[in-house]
Design a protein around this motif. Structure first.
Motif, PDB file in Angstrom:
ATOM      1  N   VAL A   1      30.412   5.742 -42.075  1.00  0.00           N
ATOM      2  CA  VAL A   1      29.640   4.892 -42.993  1.00  0.00           C
ATOM      3  C   VAL A   1      28.293   5.547 -43.310  1.00  0.00           C
ATOM      4  CG1 VAL A   1      28.432   2.682 -43.211  1.00  0.00           C
ATOM      5  CG2 VAL A   1      30.781   2.738 -42.342  1.00  0.00           C
ATOM      6  N   TRP A   2      27.659   6.147 -42.307  1.00  0.00           N
ATOM      7  CA  TRP A   2      26.401   6.833 -42.574  1.00  0.00           C
ATOM      8  C   TRP A   2      26.602   7.929 -43.624  1.00  0.00           C
ATOM      9  CZ3 TRP A   2      21.380   6.542 -42.520  1.00  0.00           C
ATOM     10  CH2 TRP A   2      20.645   7.717 -42.752  1.00  0.00           C
ATOM     11  N   LYS A   3      27.582   8.775 -43.380  1.00  0.00           N
ATOM     12  CA  LYS A   3      27.769   9.959 -44.225  1.00  0.00           C
ATOM     13  C   LYS A   3      28.329   9.619 -45.605  1.00  0.00           C
ATOM     14  CE  LYS A   3      30.086  14.426 -43.908  1.00  0.00           C
ATOM     15  NZ  LYS A   3      31.513  14.705 -43.707  1.00  0.00           N
ATOM     16  N   ASN A   4      29.340   8.761 -45.601  1.00  0.00           N
ATOM     17  CA  ASN A   4      30.086   8.539 -46.850  1.00  0.00           C
ATOM     18  C   ASN A   4      29.589   7.364 -47.675  1.00  0.00           C
ATOM     19  OD1 ASN A   4      32.460  10.557 -46.646  1.00  0.00           O
ATOM     20  ND2 ASN A   4      32.298   9.620 -44.618  1.00  0.00           N
ATOM     21  N   ARG A   5      28.748   6.543 -47.095  1.00  0.00           N
ATOM     22  CA  ARG A   5      28.209   5.414 -47.850  1.00  0.00           C
ATOM     23  C   ARG A   5      26.677   5.532 -47.964  1.00  0.00           C
ATOM     24  NH1 ARG A   5      30.578   0.725 -48.282  1.00  0.00           N
ATOM     25  NH2 ARG A   5      29.011   0.636 -49.945  1.00  0.00           N
ATOM     26  N   ILE A   6      26.002   5.460 -46.829  1.00  0.00           N
ATOM     27  CA  ILE A   6      24.537   5.321 -46.868  1.00  0.00           C
ATOM     28  C   ILE A   6      23.881   6.568 -47.460  1.00  0.00           C
ATOM     29  CG2 ILE A   6      22.481   5.009 -45.436  1.00  0.00           C
ATOM     30  CD1 ILE A   6      24.171   3.208 -43.612  1.00  0.00           C
ATOM     31  N   VAL A   7      24.281   7.743 -46.981  1.00  0.00           N
ATOM     32  CA  VAL A   7      23.681   8.971 -47.509  1.00  0.00           C
ATOM     33  C   VAL A   7      24.074   9.172 -48.970  1.00  0.00           C
ATOM     34  CG1 VAL A   7      23.669  11.493 -47.330  1.00  0.00           C
ATOM     35  CG2 VAL A   7      23.490  10.091 -45.259  1.00  0.00           C
ATOM     36  N   LYS A   8      25.356   8.998 -49.253  1.00  0.00           N
ATOM     37  CA  LYS A   8      25.835   9.196 -50.621  1.00  0.00           C
ATOM     38  C   LYS A   8      25.157   8.267 -51.617  1.00  0.00           C
ATOM     39  CE  LYS A   8      30.386  11.251 -50.608  1.00  0.00           C
ATOM     40  NZ  LYS A   8      31.793  11.001 -50.443  1.00  0.00           N
TER      41      LYS A   8
ATOM     42  N   PHE B   1      31.116  -3.869 -47.779  1.00  0.00           N
ATOM     43  CA  PHE B   1      32.426  -3.225 -47.573  1.00  0.00           C
ATOM     44  C   PHE B   1      33.543  -3.947 -48.318  1.00  0.00           C
ATOM     45  CE2 PHE B   1      29.902  -2.300 -43.712  1.00  0.00           C
ATOM     46  CZ  PHE B   1      29.880  -0.923 -43.810  1.00  0.00           C
ATOM     47  N   TYR B   2      33.311  -4.219 -49.589  1.00  0.00           N
ATOM     48  CA  TYR B   2      34.285  -5.036 -50.327  1.00  0.00           C
ATOM     49  C   TYR B   2      35.607  -4.326 -50.576  1.00  0.00           C
ATOM     50  CZ  TYR B   2      30.488  -8.235 -51.118  1.00  0.00           C
ATOM     51  OH  TYR B   2      29.467  -9.103 -50.939  1.00  0.00           O
ATOM     52  N   GLU B   3      35.526  -3.082 -51.042  1.00  0.00           N
ATOM     53  CA  GLU B   3      36.729  -2.357 -51.428  1.00  0.00           C
ATOM     54  C   GLU B   3      37.248  -1.549 -50.246  1.00  0.00           C
ATOM     55  OE1 GLU B   3      37.811  -2.982 -54.407  1.00  0.00           O
ATOM     56  OE2 GLU B   3      35.987  -4.082 -54.985  1.00  0.00           O
ATOM     57  N   GLU B   4      38.544  -1.306 -50.255  1.00  0.00           N
ATOM     58  CA  GLU B   4      39.124  -0.527 -49.162  1.00  0.00           C
ATOM     59  C   GLU B   4      38.463   0.849 -49.058  1.00  0.00           C
ATOM     60  OE1 GLU B   4      43.390  -0.364 -49.186  1.00  0.00           O
ATOM     61  OE2 GLU B   4      43.441   0.891 -47.381  1.00  0.00           O
ATOM     62  N   SER B   5      38.139   1.419 -50.218  1.00  0.00           N
ATOM     63  CA  SER B   5      37.521   2.749 -50.211  1.00  0.00           C
ATOM     64  C   SER B   5      36.089   2.716 -49.674  1.00  0.00           C
ATOM     65  CB  SER B   5      37.520   3.322 -51.632  1.00  0.00           C
ATOM     66  OG  SER B   5      36.812   2.462 -52.506  1.00  0.00           O
ATOM     67  N   ASP B   6      35.520   1.514 -49.558  1.00  0.00           N
ATOM     68  CA  ASP B   6      34.177   1.370 -48.991  1.00  0.00           C
ATOM     69  C   ASP B   6      34.194   1.435 -47.465  1.00  0.00           C
ATOM     70  OD1 ASP B   6      33.236   0.875 -51.541  1.00  0.00           O
ATOM     71  OD2 ASP B   6      33.171  -1.314 -51.287  1.00  0.00           O
ATOM     72  N   ARG B   7      35.377   1.266 -46.884  1.00  0.00           N
ATOM     73  CA  ARG B   7      35.471   1.067 -45.435  1.00  0.00           C
ATOM     74  C   ARG B   7      35.969   2.326 -44.734  1.00  0.00           C
ATOM     75  NH1 ARG B   7      37.326  -4.093 -47.663  1.00  0.00           N
ATOM     76  NH2 ARG B   7      39.536  -3.615 -47.424  1.00  0.00           N
ATOM     77  N   PRO B   8      35.608   2.485 -43.457  1.00  0.00           N
ATOM     78  CA  PRO B   8      36.054   3.666 -42.719  1.00  0.00           C
ATOM     79  C   PRO B   8      37.580   3.739 -42.690  1.00  0.00           C
ATOM     80  CG  PRO B   8      34.488   2.357 -41.411  1.00  0.00           C
ATOM     81  CD  PRO B   8      34.823   1.559 -42.627  1.00  0.00           C
ATOM     82  N   PRO B   9      38.124   4.933 -42.861  1.00  0.00           N
ATOM     83  CA  PRO B   9      39.588   5.082 -42.921  1.00  0.00           C
ATOM     84  C   PRO B   9      40.293   4.503 -41.696  1.00  0.00           C
ATOM     85  CG  PRO B   9      38.500   7.131 -43.544  1.00  0.00           C
ATOM     86  CD  PRO B   9      37.415   6.204 -43.063  1.00  0.00           C
ATOM     87  N   GLY B  10      39.666   4.602 -40.532  1.00  0.00           N
ATOM     88  CA  GLY B  10      40.295   4.068 -39.325  1.00  0.00           C
ATOM     89  C   GLY B  10      39.962   2.607 -39.066  1.00  0.00           C
ATOM     90  N   GLY B  11      39.246   1.994 -39.973  1.00  0.00           N
ATOM     91  CA  GLY B  11      38.864   0.589 -39.797  1.00  0.00           C
ATOM     92  C   GLY B  11      37.651   0.421 -38.894  1.00  0.00           C
ATOM     93  N   PHE B  12      37.317  -0.826 -38.647  1.00  0.00           N
ATOM     94  CA  PHE B  12      36.193  -1.167 -37.756  1.00  0.00           C
ATOM     95  C   PHE B  12      36.742  -1.579 -36.387  1.00  0.00           C
ATOM     96  CE2 PHE B  12      34.685  -2.280 -42.054  1.00  0.00           C
ATOM     97  CZ  PHE B  12      33.503  -1.563 -42.102  1.00  0.00           C
TER      98      PHE B  12
ATOM     99  N   PRO C   1      34.689  -6.829 -35.776  1.00  0.00           N
ATOM    100  CA  PRO C   1      34.265  -7.324 -37.095  1.00  0.00           C
ATOM    101  C   PRO C   1      32.813  -6.908 -37.395  1.00  0.00           C
ATOM    102  CG  PRO C   1      35.357  -9.053 -35.850  1.00  0.00           C
ATOM    103  CD  PRO C   1      35.129  -7.915 -34.900  1.00  0.00           C
ATOM    104  N   THR C   2      32.396  -7.109 -38.627  1.00  0.00           N
ATOM    105  CA  THR C   2      31.014  -6.826 -39.011  1.00  0.00           C
ATOM    106  C   THR C   2      30.520  -7.873 -39.997  1.00  0.00           C
ATOM    107  OG1 THR C   2      29.611  -5.373 -40.353  1.00  0.00           O
ATOM    108  CG2 THR C   2      31.998  -5.069 -40.593  1.00  0.00           C
ATOM    109  N   ILE C   3      29.258  -8.264 -39.830  1.00  0.00           N
ATOM    110  CA  ILE C   3      28.662  -9.246 -40.735  1.00  0.00           C
ATOM    111  C   ILE C   3      28.451  -8.642 -42.121  1.00  0.00           C
ATOM    112  CG2 ILE C   3      26.207  -8.744 -40.247  1.00  0.00           C
ATOM    113  CD1 ILE C   3      25.747 -11.818 -40.208  1.00  0.00           C
ATOM    114  N   MET C   4      28.456  -7.312 -42.221  1.00  0.00           N
ATOM    115  CA  MET C   4      28.207  -6.666 -43.508  1.00  0.00           C
ATOM    116  C   MET C   4      29.460  -6.601 -44.395  1.00  0.00           C
ATOM    117  SD  MET C   4      25.036  -6.435 -43.200  1.00  0.00           S
ATOM    118  CE  MET C   4      24.801  -5.849 -44.881  1.00  0.00           C
ATOM    119  N   TRP C   5      30.602  -6.937 -43.847  1.00  0.00           N
ATOM    120  CA  TRP C   5      31.815  -7.091 -44.652  1.00  0.00           C
ATOM    121  C   TRP C   5      31.987  -8.586 -44.857  1.00  0.00           C
ATOM    122  CZ3 TRP C   5      37.399  -5.371 -42.773  1.00  0.00           C
ATOM    123  CH2 TRP C   5      38.310  -5.607 -43.814  1.00  0.00           C
TER     124      TRP C   5
END
Ligand SMILES: [Zn+2]
Length: 311
Positions: free
Chosen positions: A63-70, A261-272, A275-279
């Motif tokens: 999530v850091w690399k593929n979401r937050i940094v991007k 994390f609405y879309e599947e592509s927003d989420r880590p490939p291996g899942g969480f 649970p997370t409050i941010m999804w």
């Protein structure tokens, strides 16, 4: 939903298109998130280890690399981390009350306590972790921006009431939204001045405000960014005495730079792993995964030696 540069937007089942418009119109290039959330009870919080446990590492790093940094979510030096540092362990709010409802003195006191609980529910995840210096954050409401000063019932001499207003563009497409949007003075807003290290607030640092708690009549869902948290007036009033306030905490998470994390592509490939409050809808409380995502984000942003100087 389309993503714009410098602005994160996302939708959940109940978001109306008009909400997205107001987010864009009112917060400009600010990281902003809009959504609805549903109530699902979930896990508790761990404060245990100092190193990220193996089960959280892959998803948090992804999530850091593929979401937050991007997405550049931590680029603006006005995250809640930055705000707390600049305030030396304090956060000041103005309540932006875009609502015809009156506020009693007790409701105003409860609102300050509610905000303090939500901020500290996040902050306690950082306590003792990787140089984070603030065990407890002093949260104050330093002003009330209202349509009519008579809405502040039994006003106390130390309470600041602001009555300037602009027009909320959202009201043009959604007639249920009040057109009059109260504002607090720009001169007191950290959001307007954080890029200027030499700026001094009229009356001193204590007089500034860092974020709005923004209550809008008939607003659907929530919105959050480094400008504050927005939701309906009724939601705020109905959660004044709650420990963990689902939407408010979620929107604060965006203020720390955490994504949706609405879309599947927003989420880590291996899942969480938890649970997370941010999804939205996944958890109504801050979870262990949220704790480690927050801690990891802190460890990354603190690497900028110019960033967290004020103590
Ligand atoms: Zn969100």
């Amino acid at each position: 939903m389309p993503k714009k540069k410098g602005m994160m937007m996302a939708s959940f089942s109940l978001v109306v298109a008009a909400s997205l418009l107001v987010g864009g119109a009112n917060v400009g290039a600010v990281a902003s998130n809009l959504e609805s959330t549903s109530e699902i009870e979930s896990t508790s919080v761990s404060l245990a280890a100092t190193d990220i446990p193996a089960k959280f590492k892959p998803s948090v790093e992804w999530v850091w690399k593929n979401r937050i940094v991007k997405e550049g979510s931590t680029n603006r030096k006005n995250l809640i981390f930055d705000q707390i540092y600049a305030g030396k362990g304090t956060l000041n709010y103005v309540v932006r009350w875009q609502s015809p409802k009156n506020l009693t003195l007790q409701q105003r006191k409860d609102m300050a306590s509610m905000l303090s609980r939500q901020v500290n529910n996040w902050n306690k995840q950082l306590k003792g972790y990787d140089g984070w210096p603030y065990d407890n954050i002093t949260v104050k409401i330093v002003g009330w921006a209202v349509a009519n000063p008579s809405q502040i019932l039994n006003k106390q001499s130390n309470e600041n009431v602001y009555t300037d207003a602009i027009t909320d563009d959202l009201s043009k497409t959604n007639p249920n939204i009040p057109a009059k949007l109260p504002v607090a003075p720009d001169a007191l807003s950290r959001f307007e001045h954080f890029t200027d290290p030499n700026y001094t607030y009229p009356g001193g640092l204590d007089k500034r405000f860092d974020m709005y708690l923004w209550g809008t009549a008939n607003f659907q869902g929530g919105a959050g960014g480094d400008w504050g948290q927005r939701m309906s007036d009724d939601y705020i009033l109905s959660t004044l005495n709650s420990d963990e306030v689902h939407i408010t905490e979620h929107e604060m998470g965006h203020g720390f730079g955490l994504p949706d994390f609405y879309e599947e592509s927003d989420r880590p490939p291996g899942g969480f792993p938890t649970p997370t409050i941010m999804w939205a809808g996944n958890s109504s409380k801050i979870t262990e995964w949220d704790t480690w995502m927050l801690r990891y984000t802190w460890s990354q942003v603190k690497k900028d030696p110019s960033r967290f100087l004020a103590r």
